[in-house]
Design a protein around this motif. Structure first.
Motif, PDB file in Angstrom:
ATOM      1  N   PRO A   1      41.826  82.689   9.379  1.00 52.96           N
ATOM      2  CA  PRO A   1      41.488  83.454  10.583  1.00 52.96           C
ATOM      3  C   PRO A   1      40.583  84.658  10.299  1.00 52.96           C
ATOM      4  CG  PRO A   1      43.855  83.064  10.418  1.00 52.96           C
ATOM      5  CD  PRO A   1      43.264  82.731   9.087  1.00 52.96           C
ATOM      6  N   ASN A   2      39.637  84.883  11.201  1.00 53.61           N
ATOM      7  CA  ASN A   2      38.796  86.075  11.082  1.00 53.61           C
ATOM      8  C   ASN A   2      39.653  87.333  11.224  1.00 53.61           C
ATOM      9  OD1 ASN A   2      36.144  87.354  10.902  1.00 53.61           O
ATOM     10  ND2 ASN A   2      36.465  87.921  13.044  1.00 53.61           N
ATOM     11  N   GLU A   3      40.455  87.378  12.269  1.00 53.91           N
ATOM     12  CA  GLU A   3      41.430  88.448  12.468  1.00 53.91           C
ATOM     13  C   GLU A   3      42.725  87.809  12.961  1.00 53.91           C
ATOM     14  OE1 GLU A   3      39.652  92.522  13.783  1.00 53.91           O
ATOM     15  OE2 GLU A   3      38.611  90.997  14.957  1.00 53.91           O
ATOM     16  N   ALA A   4      43.828  88.506  12.748  1.00 59.53           N
ATOM     17  CA  ALA A   4      45.137  87.906  13.014  1.00 59.53           C
ATOM     18  C   ALA A   4      45.414  87.712  14.506  1.00 59.53           C
ATOM     19  CB  ALA A   4      46.236  88.756  12.382  1.00 59.53           C
ATOM     20  N   LYS A   5      45.430  88.781  15.256  1.00 58.93           N
ATOM     21  CA  LYS A   5      45.881  88.706  16.646  1.00 58.93           C
ATOM     22  C   LYS A   5      45.034  87.785  17.513  1.00 58.93           C
ATOM     23  CE  LYS A   5      47.459  91.614  20.470  1.00 58.93           C
ATOM     24  NZ  LYS A   5      47.744  92.999  20.904  1.00 58.93           N
ATOM     25  N   PRO A   6      43.692  87.876  17.467  1.00 62.44           N
ATOM     26  CA  PRO A   6      42.896  87.029  18.362  1.00 62.44           C
ATOM     27  C   PRO A   6      43.032  85.534  18.096  1.00 62.44           C
ATOM     28  CG  PRO A   6      41.592  88.881  17.542  1.00 62.44           C
ATOM     29  CD  PRO A   6      42.847  88.845  16.729  1.00 62.44           C
ATOM     30  N   LEU A   7      43.450  85.157  16.878  1.00 61.76           N
ATOM     31  CA  LEU A   7      43.550  83.732  16.549  1.00 61.76           C
ATOM     32  C   LEU A   7      44.975  83.192  16.679  1.00 61.76           C
ATOM     33  CD1 LEU A   7      41.069  82.069  15.796  1.00 61.76           C
ATOM     34  CD2 LEU A   7      40.712  84.502  15.365  1.00 61.76           C
TER      35      LEU A   7
ATOM     36  N   ASN B   1      35.549  86.149  16.583  1.00 61.83           N
ATOM     37  CA  ASN B   1      36.864  85.652  16.978  1.00 61.83           C
ATOM     38  C   ASN B   1      36.786  84.604  18.089  1.00 61.83           C
ATOM     39  OD1 ASN B   1      38.299  87.355  15.181  1.00 61.83           O
ATOM     40  ND2 ASN B   1      38.163  89.049  16.627  1.00 61.83           N
ATOM     41  N   SER B   2      35.974  84.883  19.116  1.00 52.61           N
ATOM     42  CA  SER B   2      35.887  83.961  20.245  1.00 52.61           C
ATOM     43  C   SER B   2      35.297  82.626  19.815  1.00 52.61           C
ATOM     44  CB  SER B   2      35.053  84.573  21.375  1.00 52.61           C
ATOM     45  OG  SER B   2      33.735  84.850  20.945  1.00 52.61           O
ATOM     46  N   LYS B   3      34.347  82.641  18.892  1.00 53.86           N
ATOM     47  CA  LYS B   3      33.782  81.389  18.392  1.00 53.86           C
ATOM     48  C   LYS B   3      34.825  80.617  17.592  1.00 53.86           C
ATOM     49  CE  LYS B   3      29.944  79.260  15.920  1.00 53.86           C
ATOM     50  NZ  LYS B   3      30.815  78.260  15.272  1.00 53.86           N
TER      51      LYS B   3
ATOM     52  N   ASP C   1      44.757  82.069   3.386  1.00 55.29           N
ATOM     53  CA  ASP C   1      44.211  83.365   2.987  1.00 55.29           C
ATOM     54  C   ASP C   1      44.596  84.510   3.915  1.00 55.29           C
ATOM     55  OD1 ASP C   1      42.436  85.532   2.164  1.00 55.29           O
ATOM     56  OD2 ASP C   1      40.989  84.757   3.593  1.00 55.29           O
ATOM     57  N   ARG C   2      44.243  84.428   5.192  1.00 56.76           N
ATOM     58  CA  ARG C   2      44.561  85.477   6.152  1.00 56.76           C
ATOM     59  C   ARG C   2      45.608  84.968   7.137  1.00 56.76           C
ATOM     60  NH1 ARG C   2      38.425  87.432   7.859  1.00 56.76           N
ATOM     61  NH2 ARG C   2      37.700  87.965   5.753  1.00 56.76           N
ATOM     62  N   LYS C   3      46.488  85.847   7.556  1.00 56.14           N
ATOM     63  CA  LYS C   3      47.618  85.442   8.392  1.00 56.14           C
ATOM     64  C   LYS C   3      47.310  85.574   9.880  1.00 56.14           C
ATOM     65  CE  LYS C   3      50.677  87.137   4.755  1.00 56.14           C
ATOM     66  NZ  LYS C   3      51.603  88.218   4.359  1.00 56.14           N
ATOM     67  N   VAL C   4      48.168  84.943  10.679  1.00 52.95           N
ATOM     68  CA  VAL C   4      48.217  85.173  12.123  1.00 52.95           C
ATOM     69  C   VAL C   4      49.555  85.849  12.412  1.00 52.95           C
ATOM     70  CG1 VAL C   4      46.683  83.284  12.783  1.00 52.95           C
ATOM     71  CG2 VAL C   4      49.144  82.853  12.507  1.00 52.95           C
ATOM     72  N   GLU C   5      49.739  86.273  13.637  1.00 54.35           N
ATOM     73  CA  GLU C   5      51.006  86.891  14.014  1.00 54.35           C
ATOM     74  C   GLU C   5      52.047  85.807  14.311  1.00 54.35           C
ATOM     75  OE1 GLU C   5      50.087  89.491  17.266  1.00 54.35           O
ATOM     76  OE2 GLU C   5      49.114  90.977  15.980  1.00 54.35           O
ATOM     77  N   GLY C   6      53.314  86.139  14.107  1.00 56.63           N
ATOM     78  CA  GLY C   6      54.373  85.188  14.379  1.00 56.63           C
ATOM     79  C   GLY C   6      54.472  84.111  13.316  1.00 56.63           C
ATOM     80  N   ASP C   7      55.177  83.024  13.634  1.00 56.47           N
ATOM     81  CA  ASP C   7      55.376  81.950  12.660  1.00 56.47           C
ATOM     82  C   ASP C   7      55.106  80.573  13.245  1.00 56.47           C
ATOM     83  OD1 ASP C   7      57.510  81.704  14.356  1.00 56.47           O
ATOM     84  OD2 ASP C   7      59.049  81.759  12.796  1.00 56.47           O
ATOM     85  N   ALA C   8      54.251  80.504  14.260  1.00 57.44           N
ATOM     86  CA  ALA C   8      53.917  79.222  14.881  1.00 57.44           C
ATOM     87  C   ALA C   8      52.805  78.533  14.101  1.00 57.44           C
ATOM     88  CB  ALA C   8      53.522  79.417  16.343  1.00 57.44           C
TER      89      ALA C   8
END
Length: 334
Positions: free
Chosen positions: A109-115, A87-89, A133-140
C-alpha cells in the motif's frame, strides 16, 4: 489461518459460509465463483500485484523478486499495476484486478488508511490478500509479510548512540511518505535507539516521500536552515544518497555522516554506497517478494488452510566492514 470473517446469522438470510484456506464458497450475489475455491496443482492462477510506486528502486527490486519467483511456479501469472504514489489510483488498480477475476492479491500500500477499504473489499470477496512491506489498518487480509520497521529504526538509533555519534551531535531526519507505516515506525524506532545518548539531538525532520530527488532538495533546504548538521538519518537509501549529493554541492559531504535503510544488493543500492564511502551504514529491509510468492503457492497450489497471519523478515546492519560480504550473501548483482 481462516480467510472468512465470523459467520453472522440474519433472520432473512441463511448463515454465511465460513471460508477456510482455499476451500471457499462465495455468497455470490452476482453469480460469480470465488477465485480461491479453485486451488490445486495443474491449474492457472492470475495474481494481481498492486505496487505503491515503481519509481522507487526498492519497489523495482520487489517487482523483480515477485516475477522471478512466480516463474518457478507452474500456472502462476503475475500482473503488476503501478499506483505511482497515488492512493486513488491504487484503489482503482485493485478494483480493476477484482473485475478481472484475480485468484490472489499482493499489495504494497502507498498509505495505510486510504487502501484499507479496498483491501477489505477483496478479502471479503474471498480473495486471498497478501499485504507486503507496508500495512493497512485492521486485520481484514490473509497475511502480512515485511520487516520490523520499529526494530530497524531502533538498530539505526543505537548505531548512532554508540558508534556514529558517541559524543553526541545534531541530526536531521529525512522521512518517508507520511501515512505509510514504515515512515512512522522507523521514526519511532530511531528515537527509541538514541534515547540512551541524550547528547544526540534531532534538530529537524522533513519528508522526502522515499525519493532521491526530493531527498536532495530537502537536504539543500536543511543545509541553509541549520547552522550545524553532524549526521543525516534517512528512512531509505535513495533519500540518503540525495542528501549526500546536496551536501556535496555545498562542499559539506565530508563533514556530515549519512545513513539509510534498504540495502538493496544492486549496483545502485545502499550496500554499494556504503562500500564506496557515501553512506556510513545502511540496514537491510528485504523486499519480501519471494516470500510472497512462496505463500501464494501454499494458498493456491498446495491448498494450505492455515498460513501465518504475519511474517517478519530479518535484517542486518551493513557498514564498510561487512559491505562486500553482505552484497555477495544477499545475491548482489554485478
Amino acid at each position: 489461518m481462516r480467510y472468512a470473517r465470523r459467520a453472522l446469522t440474519i433472520l432473512t438470510l441463511a448463515a454465511l459460509v465460513v471460508t477456510t484456506g482455499c476451500s471457499v464458497e462465495k455468497d455470490g450475489g452476482d453469480g460469480g465463483t470465488d477465485a480461491s475455491s479453485q486451488c490445486g496443482s495443474g491449474k492457472e492462477f492470475l495474481i494481481g500485484m498492486s505496487q505503491a510506486n515503481n519509481a522507487e528502486p526498492y519497489r523495482q527490486v520487489m517487482n523483480d523478486d515477485v516475477n522471478t519467483a512466480a516463474k518457478t511456479v507452474p500456472g502462476f501469472r503475475v500482473v503488476v499495476a503501478d499506483a505511482a504514489q497515488d492512493n486513488s489510483k491504487q484503489v482503482a488498480d485493485v478494483e480493476n484486478f477484482l473485475s478481472q477475476g484475480i485468484n490472489l492479491l499482493i499489495i504494497s500500500p502507498n498509505e495505510a488508511k486510504p487502501l484499507t477499504g479496498v483491501v477489505k473489499k477483496a478479502y471479503d470477496q474471498g480473495i486471498p490478500v497478501i499485504v507486503l512491506d507496508r500495512k493497512v489498518e485492521g486485520d481484514a487480509y490473509t497475511a502480512f509479510i515485511g520487516g520490523d520497521n520499529v526494530a530497524i529504526g531502533k538498530a539505526a538509533g543505537e548505531y548512532y548512540a554508540k558508534t556514529l555519534l558517541p559524543q553526541g551531535g545534531k541530526v536531521v531526519e529525512i522521512s518517508g511518505l507520511p501515512g505509510s507505516t514504515p515512515a512512522a515506525e522507523r521514526a519511532q524506532g530511531f528515537r527509541d535507539g538514541i534515547a540512551s545518548n541524550p547528547k544526540i539531538e534531532i534538530v529537524a525532520t522533513q519528508t522526502a516521500e522515499w525519493l532521491r530527488e526530493k531527498g536532495q532538495s530537502v537536504m539543500d533546504a536543511m543545509l541553509k536552515a541549520q547552522p550545524k548538521i553532524d549526521a543525516v538519518y534517512a528512512h531509505n537509501d535513495p533519500m540518503a544518497e540525495g542528501a549526500y549529493l546536496a551536501a556535496k554541492a555545498a562542499g559539506k559531504e565530508t563533514a556530515i555522516k549519512f545513513t539509510g535503510i534498504d540495502a538493496l544488493p544492486v549496483p545502485s543500492g545502499g550496500i554499494k554506497a556504503v562500500e564506496q564511502g557515501r553512506l556510513q551504514a545502511t540496514f537491510q529491509y528485504a523486499t519480501g517478494g519471494r516470500e510472497a510468492i512462496d505463500l501464494a503457492k501454499k494458498i493456491l497450489v498446495d491448498c494450505t488452510k492455515d498460513v501465518p497471519k504475519s511474517t517478519t523478515l530479518g535484517t542486518m546492519q551493513i557498514t564498510k566492514d561487512n559491505a562486500a560480504q553482505a552484497y555477495t550473501e544477499l545475491g548482489g548483482k554485478q
